[in-house]
Design a protein around this motif. Structure first.
Motif, PDB file in Angstrom:
ATOM      1  N   GLY A 218       0.812  -1.209   0.000  1.00  0.00           N
ATOM      2  CA  GLY A 218       0.000   0.000   0.000  1.00  0.00           C
ATOM      3  C   GLY A 218       0.843   1.254   0.000  1.00  0.00           C
ATOM      4  O   GLY A 218       1.755   1.422  -0.815  1.00  0.00           O
ATOM      5  N   SER A 219       0.584   2.141   0.946  1.00  0.00           N
ATOM      6  CA  SER A 219       1.279   3.426   1.005  1.00  0.00           C
ATOM      7  C   SER A 219       2.752   3.279   1.357  1.00  0.00           C
ATOM      8  O   SER A 219       3.524   4.226   1.211  1.00  0.00           O
ATOM      9  N   GLN A 220       3.159   2.100   1.816  1.00  0.00           N
ATOM     10  CA  GLN A 220       4.558   1.867   2.175  1.00  0.00           C
ATOM     11  C   GLN A 220       5.388   1.325   1.011  1.00  0.00           C
ATOM     12  O   GLN A 220       6.570   1.028   1.181  1.00  0.00           O
ATOM     13  N   ALA A 221       4.779   1.202  -0.168  1.00  0.00           N
ATOM     14  CA  ALA A 221       5.500   0.617  -1.299  1.00  0.00           C
ATOM     15  C   ALA A 221       6.752   1.419  -1.645  1.00  0.00           C
ATOM     16  O   ALA A 221       7.836   0.854  -1.826  1.00  0.00           O
ATOM     17  N   ASP A 222       6.635   2.743  -1.734  1.00  0.00           N
ATOM     18  CA  ASP A 222       7.789   3.555  -2.118  1.00  0.00           C
ATOM     19  C   ASP A 222       8.892   3.539  -1.066  1.00  0.00           C
ATOM     20  O   ASP A 222      10.048   3.843  -1.374  1.00  0.00           O
ATOM     21  N   ALA A 223       8.555   3.188   0.150  1.00  0.00           N
ATOM     22  CA  ALA A 223       9.564   3.115   1.206  1.00  0.00           C
ATOM     23  C   ALA A 223      10.329   1.798   1.181  1.00  0.00           C
ATOM     24  O   ALA A 223      11.322   1.646   1.909  1.00  0.00           O
ATOM     25  N   ASN A 224       9.885   0.863   0.333  1.00  0.00           N
ATOM     26  CA  ASN A 224      10.499  -0.465   0.345  1.00  0.00           C
ATOM     27  C   ASN A 224      10.776  -1.052  -1.036  1.00  0.00           C
ATOM     28  O   ASN A 224      11.429  -2.097  -1.126  1.00  0.00           O
ATOM     29  N   PHE A 225      10.300  -0.396  -2.087  1.00  0.00           N
ATOM     30  CA  PHE A 225      10.371  -1.006  -3.416  1.00  0.00           C
ATOM     31  C   PHE A 225      10.791   0.024  -4.459  1.00  0.00           C
ATOM     32  O   PHE A 225      10.371   1.179  -4.416  1.00  0.00           O
ATOM     33  N   ARG A 226      11.638  -0.431  -5.408  1.00  0.00           N
ATOM     34  CA  ARG A 226      12.000   0.367  -6.568  1.00  0.00           C
ATOM     35  C   ARG A 226      11.903  -0.501  -7.825  1.00  0.00           C
ATOM     36  O   ARG A 226      12.204  -1.699  -7.793  1.00  0.00           O
ATOM     37  N   LEU A 227      11.520   0.131  -8.918  1.00  0.00           N
ATOM     38  CA  LEU A 227      11.551  -0.490 -10.243  1.00  0.00           C
ATOM     39  C   LEU A 227      12.369   0.407 -11.148  1.00  0.00           C
ATOM     40  O   LEU A 227      11.997   1.557 -11.388  1.00  0.00           O
ATOM     41  N   TRP A 228      13.484  -0.116 -11.656  1.00  0.00           N
ATOM     42  CA  TRP A 228      14.353   0.638 -12.553  1.00  0.00           C
ATOM     43  C   TRP A 228      14.374  -0.031 -13.923  1.00  0.00           C
ATOM     44  O   TRP A 228      14.747  -1.205 -14.050  1.00  0.00           O
ATOM     45  N   TYR A 229      13.972   0.725 -14.926  1.00  0.00           N
ATOM     46  CA  TYR A 229      14.058   0.240 -16.302  1.00  0.00           C
ATOM     47  C   TYR A 229      15.390   0.649 -16.923  1.00  0.00           C
ATOM     48  O   TYR A 229      15.923   1.726 -16.633  1.00  0.00           O
ATOM     49  N   THR A 230      15.895  -0.219 -17.799  1.00  0.00           N
ATOM     50  CA  THR A 230      17.067   0.105 -18.601  1.00  0.00           C
ATOM     51  C   THR A 230      16.634   0.154 -20.058  1.00  0.00           C
ATOM     52  O   THR A 230      16.263  -0.869 -20.643  1.00  0.00           O
ATOM     53  N   GLU A 231      16.658   1.351 -20.614  1.00  0.00           N
ATOM     54  CA  GLU A 231      16.286   1.528 -22.014  1.00  0.00           C
ATOM     55  C   GLU A 231      17.312   0.859 -22.916  1.00  0.00           C
ATOM     56  O   GLU A 231      18.505   0.861 -22.630  1.00  0.00           O
ATOM     57  N   ARG A 232      16.844   0.243 -24.001  1.00  0.00           N
ATOM     58  CA  ARG A 232      17.682  -0.406 -25.014  1.00  0.00           C
ATOM     59  C   ARG A 232      18.426  -1.631 -24.488  1.00  0.00           C
ATOM     60  O   ARG A 232      19.365  -2.108 -25.121  1.00  0.00           O
ATOM     61  N   ALA A 233      18.018  -2.173 -23.362  1.00  0.00           N
ATOM     62  CA  ALA A 233      18.656  -3.374 -22.832  1.00  0.00           C
ATOM     63  C   ALA A 233      17.826  -4.604 -23.175  1.00  0.00           C
ATOM     64  O   ALA A 233      16.595  -4.551 -23.239  1.00  0.00           O
ATOM     65  N   LEU A 234      18.521  -5.728 -23.370  1.00  0.00           N
ATOM     66  CA  LEU A 234      17.897  -7.005 -23.690  1.00  0.00           C
ATOM     67  C   LEU A 234      17.845  -7.876 -22.433  1.00  0.00           C
ATOM     68  O   LEU A 234      17.879  -7.378 -21.320  1.00  0.00           O
ATOM     69  N   HIS A 235      17.783  -9.180 -22.622  1.00  0.00           N
ATOM     70  CA  HIS A 235      17.607 -10.112 -21.509  1.00  0.00           C
ATOM     71  C   HIS A 235      18.938 -10.572 -20.903  1.00  0.00           C
ATOM     72  O   HIS A 235      19.031 -10.814 -19.705  1.00  0.00           O
ATOM     73  N   GLY A 236      19.952 -10.719 -21.740  1.00  0.00           N
ATOM     74  CA  GLY A 236      21.192 -11.339 -21.295  1.00  0.00           C
ATOM     75  C   GLY A 236      22.029 -10.459 -20.389  1.00  0.00           C
ATOM     76  O   GLY A 236      22.084  -9.235 -20.560  1.00  0.00           O
ATOM     77  N   ASP A 237      22.718 -11.091 -19.434  1.00  0.00           N
ATOM     78  CA  ASP A 237      23.545 -10.351 -18.477  1.00  0.00           C
ATOM     79  C   ASP A 237      25.013 -10.387 -18.886  1.00  0.00           C
ATOM     80  O   ASP A 237      25.875 -10.855 -18.141  1.00  0.00           O
TER      81      ASP A 237
END
Length: 545
Positions: free
Chosen positions: A357-376
């Motif tokens: 709920g309201s605590q999501a931003d205090a515990n979770f992040r989602l970072w996208y990488t533009e132009r990135a594929l699946h492989g590491d």
């Protein structure tokens, strides 16, 4: 306890692809073990087999149209990938796009193959064997309703075994006998291929007489019609002349196939699998599947008795992800990922927000990488079109530890919007986009496309901007010939979070060139460090007459 300062050591976990499922499953199903985790390139609970079946369908239908589709999506292109496609072709592209395949990522159509589908095929066949006969014999399935769309690609070839091919012989002949392209190195892009087994004497294929017909073969089966293995079925991944190459096969059965045995090479099941997702419609939380519903909301195609996606997910994670955990999480996702589509991270974020709920931003992040594929891997398959997300992963691990141990919050989640059911679009400005990847722009003579005669300079202007709190720029590099060497550099100020760069370049030969500007940032601004280097790039099209 004295060794660790009077408390237990901190517990961290990270993993990608199937390892992301395991990381999430471990985090959700334990308490007091993990303080924080970094899953990366995570799929949804319905990712498999849909992510691969619809891709295979598009690969088969569009095999002759990908050059124009890719060109339309490139800078200076028409921006209309559907132009010039037949109704069937447009339907296949639209189906894959609405389900979530990033249209920009079709640039790799020649080499990307069917990825992990061979590892899933046996499971589908075991759990839902009647699908493969229903597909060809019952209304509502493509094979029955429109067999003409499949006729040119269907193979049912009778032959005799003319020789057994071992791994050593395949290597001598220059045939890649793996189910993946390239070397199996245990990374997230090919770890599943380890199930093939190892050893130079391993049976990897057979010579056939007569030679199979030349078709675009994405996979199939070898069915033994005589000999000790009569009635057995072995999966195939490719055909090289008169040699068929096995997929993930039972070596006990493979060793029983002998010279002179009668076999049939049949790709009917693989063709049927390509539209399996139409018969696997999940709930309304997956809007990409709405295309398979009628105006009344009911499925337009017969539905199979079991959704296989959750079953495959449980096989990887131990449970279907719920988003219910205690601790900190940074989820790293790729915007051009063909195997774990970008929207699937948003699905998981929604699961997390249901619980936090309201605590999501205090515990979770989602970072996208533009132009990135699946492989590491550091170097991606097309370095003038894609970037690695490894620098983002490095920084996520560092930021996670600081978040857990000192309470230092990491940079905010990447902002995005979702259009056309599943397409994830990021803001064009770094300050608005957030996350930790720099944003790069590039123009040639003021536009995304420039036409010029040979010998006349073209003027390139670019910008690099780092999101707030994400570090500073350490490099601005140019590639003018598509080689991926980025041999030319422009100076950037020390510690700068924004930079404007410009350069002239003259082309001596006619042709079409894609010029690339790559920007790189690092949290501490350390250009010498091999870690936490985060790239992005921009391209323009130059037509030299």
């Amino acid at each position: 306890m004295r060794m660790y300062g009077g408390r237990r050591p901190y517990g961290y976990a990270f993993g990608g692809s199937g390892g992301a499922y395991r990381t999430v499953g471990s985090f959700e199903n334990t308490r007091g073990v993990w303080d924080g985790v970094v899953p990366y390139v995570l799929g949804s609970s319905v990712a498999s087999p849909t992510n691969f079946t619809v891709r295979m369908h598009a690969m088969r239908v569009l095999k002759n149209k990908f050059p124009q589709i890719v060109d339309a999506a490139e800078p200076g292109g028409s921006n209309d990938p559907y132009s010039g496609l037949s109704a069937t072709e447009a339907g296949a592209l639209r189906e894959a796009t609405r389900l979530g395949f990033p249209i920009e990522s079709w640039f790799g159509w020649k080499t990307m193959g069917v990825h992990a589908f061979p590892a899933l095929y046996g499971g589908i066949l075991a759990v839902d064997p009647t699908y493969f006969t229903d597909f060809w014999s019952k209304p509502g399935y493509l094979g029955f309703d429109h067999p003409e769309q499949l006729a040119a690609d269907r193979m049912q070839h009778s032959a005799r075994i003319a020789g057994v091919v071992t791994a050593a012989e395949a290597a001598r002949l220059g045939i890649n006998a793996s189910i993946v392209n390239g070397k199996v190195d245990g990374g997230v892009d090919n770890a599943f291929a380890a199930r093939e087994g190892e050893g130079p004497k391993r049976v990897v294929g057979y010579r056939l007489s007569p030679m199979p017909p030349a078709i675009d073969f994405l996979g199939g089966d070898l069915i033994a019609r005589s000999g000790v293995a009569e009635g057995k079925r072995l999966p195939l991944t490719k055909i090289a002349g008169d040699i068929v190459i096995l997929g993930i096969a039972d070596q006990g059965v493979a060793a029983k196939i002998a010279d002179g045995d009668e076999v049939v090479i049949d790709n009917s099941n693989y063709l049927a699998a390509q539209t399996y997702h139409r018969h696997q419609i999940p709930g309304p939380e997956f809007p990409g599947y709405d295309q398979f519903r009628g105006a009344d909301g009911k499925p337009r195609y017969p539905q199979r008795p079991m959704l296989l996606g959750p079953m495959f997910t449980k096989g990887a994670a131990g449970s279907v992800p719920t988003g219910n955990w205690n601790g900190k999480m940074i989820l790293v996702e790729s915007l051009w990922d063909r195997e774990a589509w970008p929207w699937q991270a948003i699905w998981y974020r929604n699961q997390v927000e249901k619980h936090l709920g309201s605590q999501a931003d205090a515990n979770f992040r989602l970072w996208y990488t533009e132009r990135a594929l699946h492989g590491d891997t550091v170097r991606q398959e097309a370095p003038t079109q894609t970037v690695s997300y490894l620098g983002v992963l490095h920084q996520a691990l560092r930021d996670l530890a600081a978040w857990v141990e000192t309470g230092t919050p990491p940079p905010l989640s990447t902002r995005y919007k979702v259009v056309e059911d599943t397409r994830v679009v990021l803001p064009s400005e770094a300050r608005e986009r957030r996350g930790i990847q720099p944003v790069v722009t590039l123009l040639a003579n003021g536009g995304a496309r420039a036409e010029t005669p040979t010998g006349k300079p073209v003027y390139f202007t670019g910008t690099i901007a780092v999101p707030p709190g994400a570090g500073s720029i350490i490099a601005a590099e140019w590639d003018f010939d598509g080689s991926g060497t980025f041999a030319t550099r422009s100076p950037v100020g020390d510690g700068a979070a924004d930079a404007a760069v410009s350069i002239d370049h003259t082309f001596d030969k006619p042709g079409t060139y894609f010029v690339t500007l790559r920007g790189r940032s690092q949290r501490q601004g350390d250009a010498r460090s091999l870690y936490g280097r985060i790239d992005n790039l921009a391209r323009v099209r130059i037509v030299v007459r």
